[in-house]
Design an enzyme around this catalytic site. Structure first.
Site, PDB file in Angstrom:
ATOM      1  N   LYS A   6       0.846  -1.188   0.000  1.00  0.00           N
ATOM      2  CA  LYS A   6       0.000   0.000   0.000  1.00  0.00           C
ATOM      3  C   LYS A   6       0.884   1.241   0.000  1.00  0.00           C
ATOM      4  CE  LYS A   6      -4.333   0.436   2.545  1.00  0.00           C
ATOM      5  NZ  LYS A   6      -4.844   0.532   3.917  1.00  0.00           N
TER       6      LYS A   6
HETATM    7  C1  E4P Z   1      -8.171   1.239   4.333  1.00  0.00           C
HETATM    8  O1  E4P Z   1      -7.467   0.407   3.861  1.00  0.00           O
HETATM    9  C2  E4P Z   1      -7.927   1.917   5.607  1.00  0.00           C
HETATM   10  O2  E4P Z   1      -7.168   1.045   6.414  1.00  0.00           O
HETATM   11  C3  E4P Z   1      -9.181   2.192   6.387  1.00  0.00           C
HETATM   12  O3  E4P Z   1     -10.328   1.744   5.710  1.00  0.00           O
HETATM   13  C4  E4P Z   1      -9.270   3.570   6.952  1.00  0.00           C
HETATM   14  O4  E4P Z   1     -10.470   3.676   7.675  1.00  0.00           O
HETATM   15  P1  E4P Z   1     -10.759   4.817   8.747  1.00  0.00           P
HETATM   16  O5  E4P Z   1     -11.145   6.058   8.014  1.00  0.00           O
HETATM   17  O6  E4P Z   1     -11.908   4.278   9.542  1.00  0.00           O
HETATM   18  O7  E4P Z   1      -9.511   4.984   9.556  1.00  0.00           O
END
Ligand code: E4P
Length: 217
Positions: free
Chosen positions: A83
């Site tokens: 990522k």
């Molecule tokens: C996506 O891969 C992220 O880890 C995640 O969905 C972020 O979510 P949040 O906005 O609840 O922190």
């Protein structure tokens, strides 16, 4: 639509994976920072549990460092997806990693143009954050609609991974819009199992059955 679990908690991932409903997992530095174990070990264990794509995020911010870190993340397990955040450096790193055959998930996507640029450099996934957009009174799901339409128009192979999911309605909307993946916190997946009419219905079935057995004796 594939369902991923968005968590670094091995306990939560293990219990959800055992149900057979999980196709993969996503993590981010905030989620892994909550856990006590070594992040690489956690990612390895998540791969073993879900046997599907698992996103692990780089924390480097310069393209060359992201590439180096991304290569190390990719070595953890064949299921690892690297990522990278949507920045200029992230886009450059994505291009290099993708050209080496490493799957990249471009994260922190908040606009359709960001998604388009990520797709152009070979991202395997883009992660638009719907909940964080909703939080600032902007319709997160409208962004999903736009990205799905654009990727369909040009047949980009990049998958739309709906992230920052806050409740089951986000899952329904993502599926209706044709998103490829929806990554959900364990608590949101747990909510999908709850329906009072299911509980009431089951209780009645079992009571009626029991009554009939007693009457037959
Ligand atoms: C996506 O891969 C992220 O880890 C995640 O969905 C972020 O979510 P949040 O906005 O609840 O922190």
């Amino acid at each position: 639509m594939k369902l991923f679990v968005d968590s670094g908690s091995l306990k939560d991932i293990e219990s959800l994976a055992a149900l057979g409903i999980i196709d993969g997992a996503t993590t981010n530095p905030s989620l892994l920072a909550k856990e006590q174990k070594d992040p690489r070990e956690i990612l390895k264990e998540i791969c073993r549990l879900v046997q599907g794509p698992v996103s692990g995020e780089v924390v480097a911010t310069k393209a060359d460092d992201m590439v180096r870190e991304g290569r190390e993340i990719a070595k953890i397990d064949q299921h690892m997806v690297v990522k990278v955040p949507f920045t200029r450096d992230g886009v450059r790193a994505c291009r290099t990693l993708a050209s080496e055959g490493i799957k990249v998930n471009v994260t922190l996507i908040f606009s359709a143009t960001q998604a388009l640029l990520a797709a152009k450099v070979g991202a395997a996934y883009v992660s638009p954050f719907v909940g964080r957009l909703d939080d600032i009174a902007t319709d997160g799901m409208h962004l999903i609609e736009e990205i799905v339409e654009i990727f369909d128009n040009y047949e980009f192979p990049t998958q739309v991974l709906v992230a920052s999911v806050r409740h089951p309605i986000h899952i329904v909307q993502a599926a209706r819009l044709g998103a490829d993946v929806c990554t959900c916190p364990p608590a949101v997946l747990d909510q999908c199992f709850k329906h009072p009419l299911t509980d009431i219905g089951l209780e009645k079935f079992l009571k009626d059955w029991e009554k009939a057995q007693t009457a037959k004796v």
